[in-house]
Design a protein around this motif. Sequence first.
Motif, PDB file in Angstrom:
ATOM      1  N   SER A 193     -17.561   1.860  15.282  1.00 36.34           N
ATOM      2  CA  SER A 193     -17.554   1.278  16.293  1.00 36.34           C
ATOM      3  C   SER A 193     -16.436   0.652  16.644  1.00 36.34           C
ATOM      4  CB  SER A 193     -18.878   0.702  16.693  1.00 36.34           C
ATOM      5  OG  SER A 193     -18.920  -0.464  16.081  1.00 36.34           O
ATOM      6  N   LEU A 194     -16.186   0.510  17.943  1.00 39.90           N
ATOM      7  CA  LEU A 194     -15.052  -0.162  18.827  1.00 39.90           C
ATOM      8  C   LEU A 194     -15.128  -1.471  18.329  1.00 39.90           C
ATOM      9  CD1 LEU A 194     -14.638   1.097  22.323  1.00 39.90           C
ATOM     10  CD2 LEU A 194     -12.959   1.042  20.762  1.00 39.90           C
ATOM     11  N   GLU A 195     -16.338  -2.233  18.108  1.00 44.67           N
ATOM     12  CA  GLU A 195     -16.509  -3.641  17.650  1.00 44.67           C
ATOM     13  C   GLU A 195     -16.030  -3.666  16.435  1.00 44.67           C
ATOM     14  OE1 GLU A 195     -19.601  -3.252  21.251  1.00 44.67           O
ATOM     15  OE2 GLU A 195     -18.614  -1.931  19.259  1.00 44.67           O
ATOM     16  N   GLN A 196     -16.429  -2.850  15.689  1.00 46.01           N
ATOM     17  CA  GLN A 196     -15.885  -2.968  14.268  1.00 46.01           C
ATOM     18  C   GLN A 196     -14.467  -2.570  14.017  1.00 46.01           C
ATOM     19  OE1 GLN A 196     -18.609   0.316  12.608  1.00 46.01           O
ATOM     20  NE2 GLN A 196     -20.123  -1.176  11.998  1.00 46.01           N
ATOM     21  N   GLN A 197     -14.067  -1.817  14.766  1.00 53.84           N
ATOM     22  CA  GLN A 197     -12.757  -1.327  14.783  1.00 53.84           C
ATOM     23  C   GLN A 197     -11.708  -2.561  15.152  1.00 53.84           C
ATOM     24  OE1 GLN A 197     -12.263   1.954  16.864  1.00 53.84           O
ATOM     25  NE2 GLN A 197     -12.557   3.403  14.966  1.00 53.84           N
ATOM     26  N   ILE A 198     -11.876  -3.196  16.204  1.00 48.87           N
ATOM     27  CA  ILE A 198     -11.405  -4.452  16.579  1.00 48.87           C
ATOM     28  C   ILE A 198     -11.356  -5.571  15.380  1.00 48.87           C
ATOM     29  CG2 ILE A 198     -11.424  -6.292  18.169  1.00 48.87           C
ATOM     30  CD1 ILE A 198     -12.286  -4.462  20.350  1.00 48.87           C
ATOM     31  N   LEU A 199     -12.544  -5.693  14.911  1.00 50.17           N
ATOM     32  CA  LEU A 199     -12.613  -6.861  13.886  1.00 50.17           C
ATOM     33  C   LEU A 199     -12.156  -6.478  12.664  1.00 50.17           C
ATOM     34  CD1 LEU A 199     -16.594  -7.939  14.483  1.00 50.17           C
ATOM     35  CD2 LEU A 199     -14.265  -9.053  15.276  1.00 50.17           C
ATOM     36  N   GLN A 200     -12.178  -5.163  12.118  1.00 48.14           N
ATOM     37  CA  GLN A 200     -11.649  -4.707  10.981  1.00 48.14           C
ATOM     38  C   GLN A 200     -10.028  -4.653  10.989  1.00 48.14           C
ATOM     39  OE1 GLN A 200     -12.820  -4.209   7.953  1.00 48.14           O
ATOM     40  NE2 GLN A 200     -14.733  -5.303   8.645  1.00 48.14           N
ATOM     41  N   ALA A 201      -9.691  -4.605  12.305  1.00 47.34           N
ATOM     42  CA  ALA A 201      -7.978  -4.521  12.429  1.00 47.34           C
ATOM     43  C   ALA A 201      -7.644  -5.894  11.752  1.00 47.34           C
ATOM     44  CB  ALA A 201      -7.554  -4.210  13.827  1.00 47.34           C
ATOM     45  N   ALA A 232     -18.809  -1.942  33.151  1.00 46.62           N
ATOM     46  CA  ALA A 232     -19.632  -2.806  34.154  1.00 46.62           C
ATOM     47  C   ALA A 232     -20.881  -3.518  33.522  1.00 46.62           C
ATOM     48  CB  ALA A 232     -20.095  -1.602  35.181  1.00 46.62           C
ATOM     49  N   ASN A 233     -21.241  -2.964  32.370  1.00 46.26           N
ATOM     50  CA  ASN A 233     -22.691  -3.615  31.900  1.00 46.26           C
ATOM     51  C   ASN A 233     -21.932  -4.849  30.758  1.00 46.26           C
ATOM     52  OD1 ASN A 233     -24.436  -1.805  33.068  1.00 46.26           O
ATOM     53  ND2 ASN A 233     -23.943  -0.146  31.321  1.00 46.26           N
ATOM     54  N   GLY A 234     -20.684  -4.884  30.714  1.00 50.90           N
ATOM     55  CA  GLY A 234     -20.268  -5.920  29.685  1.00 50.90           C
ATOM     56  C   GLY A 234     -20.053  -5.437  28.360  1.00 50.90           C
ATOM     57  N   GLY A 235     -20.198  -4.178  27.955  1.00 50.11           N
ATOM     58  CA  GLY A 235     -19.883  -3.684  26.851  1.00 50.11           C
ATOM     59  C   GLY A 235     -18.312  -3.374  26.547  1.00 50.11           C
ATOM     60  N   ILE A 236     -18.065  -3.461  25.463  1.00 53.04           N
ATOM     61  CA  ILE A 236     -16.534  -3.064  24.975  1.00 53.04           C
ATOM     62  C   ILE A 236     -16.430  -1.903  25.153  1.00 53.04           C
ATOM     63  CG2 ILE A 236     -14.896  -3.247  23.104  1.00 53.04           C
ATOM     64  CD1 ILE A 236     -16.131  -5.838  22.268  1.00 53.04           C
ATOM     65  N   CYS A 237     -15.466  -1.192  25.867  1.00 53.88           N
ATOM     66  CA  CYS A 237     -15.046   0.171  26.113  1.00 53.88           C
ATOM     67  C   CYS A 237     -13.633   0.469  25.662  1.00 53.88           C
ATOM     68  CB  CYS A 237     -15.416   0.566  27.513  1.00 53.88           C
ATOM     69  SG  CYS A 237     -14.170  -0.112  28.836  1.00 53.88           S
ATOM     70  N   GLY A 238     -12.941  -0.621  25.274  1.00 55.49           N
ATOM     71  CA  GLY A 238     -11.505   0.087  24.802  1.00 55.49           C
ATOM     72  C   GLY A 238     -11.071  -1.295  24.261  1.00 55.49           C
TER      73      GLY A 238
END
Length: 449
Positions: A193-201, A232-238
Amino acid sequence: MGSTFEEGTWIWIPDETEKALPAKVLTTFSKGEEGSARTEDGEDVKISVADSALCAPCDEEVLDSKIDNLIQLNDLNEHAILHNLRIRFKQDIIYTNVSSICISVNPFKMLPLYTPEVMDQYRQNSREMPPHVFKIADDAYRGMQSYRSDQAIVISGESGAGKSEATKLMLQYIADVSGRQANSTKQVSESGSLEQQILQANPIMEAFGNAKTVRNNNSSRFGKLITMKFDANGGICGGSIINYLLEKSRVVSQAEGERNYHAFYQIIAGGKANPQVQEWVQTTDPQDYHYINTSGAIEIPGMNDEKEFDLVRRGYTTLGMSVEDEVKPVCEVVSAVLHLGNVVFEVVQKSMEEDSSAIANMPTLELCARLLGIDAAELNKNLTSKNIGNRSVILVQYNLQQASEARDALVKSVYGNLFQYIIDRINKSLAENATSDTHSNIIGVLDIF
């Protein structure tokens, strides 16, 4: 009271170690006269004439370690700020606010401040919680949600202050709270997921951009701006990452007691543990390489380079990097840099012109060329000579010093380009797995020395 300090009042007295300490006057005295006072620790101190001239009135409130926002102090001055931070630090209270600014004092030890339970407490009621990096992250996220405005978190401080750790903790918090707040299914690729990728970077960037210094075992030798995009929902999209000012000079030399970038030691450890990696990199022991054996620091207490290498490889997988087409070439370039440091030059004496240089250990050069995927003869030529002129090109041979400088310049350029490639590859994964081409707001986290 400007010039006379009455018995029973509190004053600042000079201290060689702490600069100034609060103390209670035992007998009335004036500036320029000898006096005596008792520190808050109960130590009686004789005040000399010279020190007496440096004494100043002190508000008794500075003794209260429960004051967690410095703007609450009636007399906000340098002594009061330092003492408040000092007494809180001694109680393992490492965070203190100055309005919306959070001061962090690195304890250089593990504290139970970042557990899932603590994160839940800040997520549920951050406003009532004491100063913390989670609170800063929560304020940024809630501010973005409430006011639909972009947010920025600036993390600044000297080397060893704890900037990189604060950045990681804030990213973890924002990734967690945004995932819960959005309460929607995210696009999840085979990589993650995007969250995982941002953290794993982070482990990848730390491997290639962090090193041991005399003040910090995991010091960032570059700055970075991490931008998270939200729907708009507050979820990470990029998301995206920009790097600044990588210390390329560290690749070829380090100060006494320091290390080169972690990636070099991890490659060697990873090769010893994994035959496939060893086939890629062809490395031996850290002590065998000039670029990482000049400062006397090989190992870091509490850090296992083999485990760190595995963590970085998991990061590659999370980002969706191909083992054969991407991970292997990265490992080969890191190894090539190590081997290039071992290329030795010898003097070529000439009777009619200045002495030149030549490669003394051609097998090492040939290994470097193979790892870099270039022609060995061309690499040899560029390490020992240069072209001068535009229309009429003249080949000028390097002397011994010039050849060594050319090698080091090449290595710094190669490593700098490799680091930028890794940042670009991270950004590519974040763009490919973005859940939307458009976003409502962003939160930027700037980590820079």
